[in-house]
Design a protein around this motif. Structure first.
Motif, PDB file in Angstrom:
ATOM      1  N   LEU A 119      72.093  -9.993-118.102  1.00 16.94           N
ATOM      2  CA  LEU A 119      72.455  -9.222-119.275  1.00 16.94           C
ATOM      3  C   LEU A 119      71.775  -9.770-120.524  1.00 16.94           C
ATOM      4  O   LEU A 119      71.254  -9.010-121.352  1.00 16.94           O
ATOM      5  CB  LEU A 119      73.976  -9.244-119.444  1.00 16.94           C
ATOM      6  N   LEU A 120      71.755 -11.092-120.639  1.00 15.60           N
ATOM      7  CA  LEU A 120      71.190 -11.730-121.823  1.00 15.60           C
ATOM      8  C   LEU A 120      69.667 -11.616-121.850  1.00 15.60           C
ATOM      9  O   LEU A 120      69.081 -11.173-122.853  1.00 15.60           O
ATOM     10  CB  LEU A 120      71.608 -13.196-121.870  1.00 15.60           C
ATOM     11  N   SER A 121      69.012 -11.997-120.757  1.00 13.03           N
ATOM     12  CA  SER A 121      67.546 -12.051-120.755  1.00 13.03           C
ATOM     13  C   SER A 121      66.936 -10.653-120.782  1.00 13.03           C
ATOM     14  O   SER A 121      66.034 -10.378-121.582  1.00 13.03           O
ATOM     15  CB  SER A 121      67.044 -12.825-119.534  1.00 13.03           C
ATOM     16  N   TYR A 122      67.422  -9.748-119.933  1.00 14.26           N
ATOM     17  CA  TYR A 122      66.850  -8.413-119.911  1.00 14.26           C
ATOM     18  C   TYR A 122      67.239  -7.628-121.153  1.00 14.26           C
ATOM     19  O   TYR A 122      66.424  -6.892-121.721  1.00 14.26           O
ATOM     20  CB  TYR A 122      67.314  -7.663-118.656  1.00 14.26           C
ATOM     21  N   GLY A 123      68.479  -7.793-121.597  1.00 12.70           N
ATOM     22  CA  GLY A 123      68.926  -7.060-122.779  1.00 12.70           C
ATOM     23  C   GLY A 123      68.164  -7.452-124.028  1.00 12.70           C
ATOM     24  O   GLY A 123      67.626  -6.592-124.747  1.00 12.70           O
ATOM     25  N   LEU A 124      68.078  -8.740-124.316  1.00 13.38           N
ATOM     26  CA  LEU A 124      67.393  -9.194-125.525  1.00 13.38           C
ATOM     27  C   LEU A 124      65.886  -8.979-125.464  1.00 13.38           C
ATOM     28  O   LEU A 124      65.222  -8.933-126.504  1.00 13.38           O
ATOM     29  CB  LEU A 124      67.703 -10.667-125.789  1.00 13.38           C
ATOM     30  N   ARG A 125      65.351  -8.841-124.260  1.00  9.49           N
ATOM     31  CA  ARG A 125      63.922  -8.540-124.149  1.00  9.49           C
ATOM     32  C   ARG A 125      63.582  -7.197-124.785  1.00  9.49           C
ATOM     33  O   ARG A 125      62.420  -6.892-125.070  1.00  9.49           O
ATOM     34  CB  ARG A 125      63.507  -8.535-122.670  1.00  9.49           C
ATOM     35  N   GLY A 126      64.626  -6.397-125.038  1.00 10.48           N
ATOM     36  CA  GLY A 126      64.427  -5.109-125.685  1.00 10.48           C
ATOM     37  C   GLY A 126      63.830  -5.207-127.077  1.00 10.48           C
ATOM     38  O   GLY A 126      63.302  -4.215-127.597  1.00 10.48           O
ATOM     39  N   PHE A 127      63.901  -6.376-127.711  1.00 12.61           N
ATOM     40  CA  PHE A 127      63.232  -6.546-129.000  1.00 12.61           C
ATOM     41  C   PHE A 127      61.709  -6.604-128.847  1.00 12.61           C
ATOM     42  O   PHE A 127      60.975  -6.379-129.810  1.00 12.61           O
ATOM     43  CB  PHE A 127      63.693  -7.842-129.683  1.00 12.61           C
ATOM     44  N   GLY A 128      61.231  -6.909-127.647  1.00 11.54           N
ATOM     45  CA  GLY A 128      59.820  -7.214-127.444  1.00 11.54           C
ATOM     46  C   GLY A 128      58.873  -6.074-127.735  1.00 11.54           C
ATOM     47  O   GLY A 128      58.008  -6.172-128.615  1.00 11.54           O
ATOM     48  N   TYR A 129      59.011  -4.956-126.995  1.00  7.43           N
ATOM     49  CA  TYR A 129      58.004  -3.913-127.160  1.00  7.43           C
ATOM     50  C   TYR A 129      58.098  -3.194-128.509  1.00  7.43           C
ATOM     51  O   TYR A 129      57.054  -2.822-129.070  1.00  7.43           O
ATOM     52  CB  TYR A 129      58.006  -2.948-125.964  1.00  7.43           C
ATOM     53  N   PRO A 130      59.296  -2.983-129.099  1.00  3.57           N
ATOM     54  CA  PRO A 130      59.286  -2.356-130.432  1.00  3.57           C
ATOM     55  C   PRO A 130      58.603  -3.223-131.483  1.00  3.57           C
ATOM     56  O   PRO A 130      57.877  -2.704-132.337  1.00  3.57           O
ATOM     57  CB  PRO A 130      60.777  -2.168-130.741  1.00  3.57           C
ATOM     58  N   PHE A 131      58.842  -4.537-131.439  1.00  2.00           N
ATOM     59  CA  PHE A 131      58.185  -5.415-132.402  1.00  2.00           C
ATOM     60  C   PHE A 131      56.669  -5.338-132.250  1.00  2.00           C
ATOM     61  O   PHE A 131      55.938  -5.253-133.235  1.00  2.00           O
ATOM     62  CB  PHE A 131      58.657  -6.860-132.217  1.00  2.00           C
ATOM     63  N   PHE A 132      56.199  -5.365-131.002  1.00  2.00           N
ATOM     64  CA  PHE A 132      54.755  -5.342-130.775  1.00  2.00           C
ATOM     65  C   PHE A 132      54.173  -3.978-131.107  1.00  2.00           C
ATOM     66  O   PHE A 132      53.222  -3.860-131.896  1.00  2.00           O
ATOM     67  CB  PHE A 132      54.444  -5.709-129.325  1.00  2.00           C
ATOM     68  N   ALA A 133      54.719  -2.927-130.508  1.00  2.00           N
ATOM     69  CA  ALA A 133      54.121  -1.596-130.640  1.00  2.00           C
ATOM     70  C   ALA A 133      54.285  -1.033-132.045  1.00  2.00           C
ATOM     71  O   ALA A 133      53.315  -0.556-132.658  1.00  2.00           O
ATOM     72  CB  ALA A 133      54.745  -0.645-129.612  1.00  2.00           C
ATOM     73  N   TYR A 134      55.491  -1.084-132.582  1.00  2.00           N
ATOM     74  CA  TYR A 134      55.713  -0.487-133.901  1.00  2.00           C
ATOM     75  C   TYR A 134      55.187  -1.377-135.021  1.00  2.00           C
ATOM     76  O   TYR A 134      54.895  -0.883-136.116  1.00  2.00           O
ATOM     77  CB  TYR A 134      57.193  -0.164-134.086  1.00  2.00           C
ATOM     78  N   GLY A 135      55.080  -2.683-134.749  1.00  2.00           N
ATOM     79  CA  GLY A 135      54.361  -3.526-135.698  1.00  2.00           C
ATOM     80  C   GLY A 135      52.904  -3.095-135.798  1.00  2.00           C
ATOM     81  O   GLY A 135      52.326  -3.031-136.888  1.00  2.00           O
ATOM     82  N   PHE A 136      52.329  -2.754-134.649  1.00  2.00           N
ATOM     83  CA  PHE A 136      50.949  -2.264-134.650  1.00  2.00           C
ATOM     84  C   PHE A 136      50.839  -0.908-135.343  1.00  2.00           C
ATOM     85  O   PHE A 136      49.851  -0.634-136.035  1.00  2.00           O
ATOM     86  CB  PHE A 136      50.429  -2.169-133.214  1.00  2.00           C
TER      87      PHE A 136
END
Length: 438
Positions: A119-136
């Motif tokens: 729950l912790l590792s997969y759930g918090l990984r949700g910050f990953g792609y929005p930060f990368f993609a929408y930062g771009f």
């Protein structure tokens, strides 16, 4: 890195004709690889979690729900943080979060079967792609020539949707029989890391990657401003509503159209899934077309007629035409492709949102991303409220009416003088300032 080698004149001419911002070329390539890696799991992660630590479908759904909520929060924060930290730093953070937590997920949580750690590792990984993609995305909007913003955003969504879920799912369908589901997840990590480094190293010298906010604005203040801007600049709120209308009907259709096409029209589950693929594939390439068209035809005009009005028509066709000519599967295919293509007519909304708030570009994109997240539950909510009482045909009419209301709302998406001047002089938005929210 290849970005250090200037392209030949013929190559440069081709890149320019395609509407690609040449300094950001490797960013688009890296984004595509990153999103392919992120999309690998999309077709089988729920049953895989159920069988590897979650134990039940309900507990697996909880994990995915937490992940979705974190993705929504990350989509909003990515814009606000890009303003004060710069898109480059936010992208690095997204890559680190995705890669680090995926290692924990794969190397510790899955082998031990620890549900809290899943729950912790997969759930918090949700910050990953929005930060990368929408930062771009913020980087693209800040550093691209204004007269080519529509094309640049079209390429962004081409790479984004091409990877998640289209090519990601396609890759998984080939790798899973050969190396298994677990090894396929490690393959996705390799693709994400490779894509992240290709993008960030390849565009390290491109303009637009540094801090965009005025001096003295802290991260906390920028996050607060990303909410305050909705009330301080009503046109930003209108833009958010238009973005919600863009895909809310799409998510609503996914609730009741499977039964319509699979059972009522007798196309079966496989027939419905093929229609979903057709819709997505048409949308991918239409993003490029409408992005380039909007730079020539006008962002407002493209959004109003090819996005809002055309989506109203195509949504009605999607439900009513296949039912009217029952048994003709090709009609359903054409209607699905038409609807997927017209959804891409909303591509200029990203351009307009960045231009409407020249002093808070990242915060405007944060509101845009918030609208994208809200669409995922607004559409199903409309279905839940009206489907039993009115039926699927009436719900479809409601969706079409929302598109027409959005077409009217486009008139309020006005661009301030600072942005008009920048477009006239083709000045990148990173050099344009405007009043900040207080």
């Amino acid at each position: 890195m290849p970005a250090a080698v200037p392209p030949a004149s013929g190559e440069q001419g081709l890149i320019d004709r395609l509407g690609l911002p040449r300094p950001l070329l490797w960013g688009f390539i890296g984004l595509l690889l990153f999103m392919i890696g992120d999309g690998v799991e999309s077709g089988y992660i729920s049953p895989y979690l159920r069988d590897n630590g979650a134990d039940t479908a309900t507990r697996a759904a909880v994990v995915i729900t937490v992940y979705g909520a974190v993705v929504t929060a990350g989509s909003w924060l990515s814009g606000a943080l890009s303003d004060v930290w710069g898109p480059r730093r936010v992208m690095w953070l997204g890559l680190a979060v995705w890669g680090g937590l995926e290692v924990v997920f794969l190397a510790v949580a899955l082998p031990t079967g620890s549900y809290p750690l899943l729950l912790l590792s997969y759930g918090l990984r949700g910050f990953g792609y929005p930060f990368f993609a929408y930062g771009f995305l913020v980087w693209v909007l800040a550093g691209s020539p204004p007269r080519r913003l529509g094309s640049a955003v079209g390429w962004f969504y081409f790479a984004f949707t091409g990877g998640l879920p289209t090519l990601g799912s396609l890759l998984a369908s080939g790798s899973e029989p050969l190396i298994g589901e677990y090894a396929t997840l490690w393959l996705s990590l390799a693709l994400v890391v490779a894509g992240g480094f290709i993008a960030l190293v390849g565009i390290r010298d491109a303009q637009g990657g540094e801090r965009l906010a005025a001096p003295g604005v802290s991260a906390g203040r920028s996050i607060v401003n990303s909410v305050a801007i909705i009330f301080a600049q009503p046109r930003i709120a209108v833009g958010c509503l238009v973005r919600i209308v863009n895909t809310a009907p799409q998510f609503g259709f996914l609730v009741f159209l499977p039964d319509v096409f699979s059972d009522d029209l007798h196309f079966g589950t496989s027939g419905w899934l093929q229609l979903v693929f057709v819709l997505g594939a048409a949308n991918i390439f239409a993003n490029l077309f409408f992005g380039m068209l909007s730079d020539r035809l006008g962002w407002h005009r493209t959004l109003r007629w090819f996005g809002c009005v055309a989506s109203a028509i195509s949504s009605l066709c999607l439900y009513f035409l296949p039912a009217h000519v029952s048994g003709e599967y090709w009609v359903a295919v054409v209607c699905a492709a038409l609807y997927g293509a017209t959804l891409a007519g909303f591509t200029p909304i990203s351009v307009l949102m960045s231009l409407m708030a020249p002093g808070q570009k990242g915060n405007a994109i944060a509101v845009l991303n918030l609208g994208a997240g809200a669409a995922t539950f607004v559409g199903p909510l409309i279905v839940a409220v009206f489907l039993d009482a009115l039926g699927p045909g009436a719900v479809t009419v409601i969706f079409a009416a929302l598109y027409l209301l959005a077409a009217v709302a486009v008139r309020w998406l006005t661009i301030p003088e600072e942005s008009r001047q920048a477009v006239a002089e083709d000045t990148p938005l990173m050099d344009v300032t405007g009043p900040a929210v207080t």
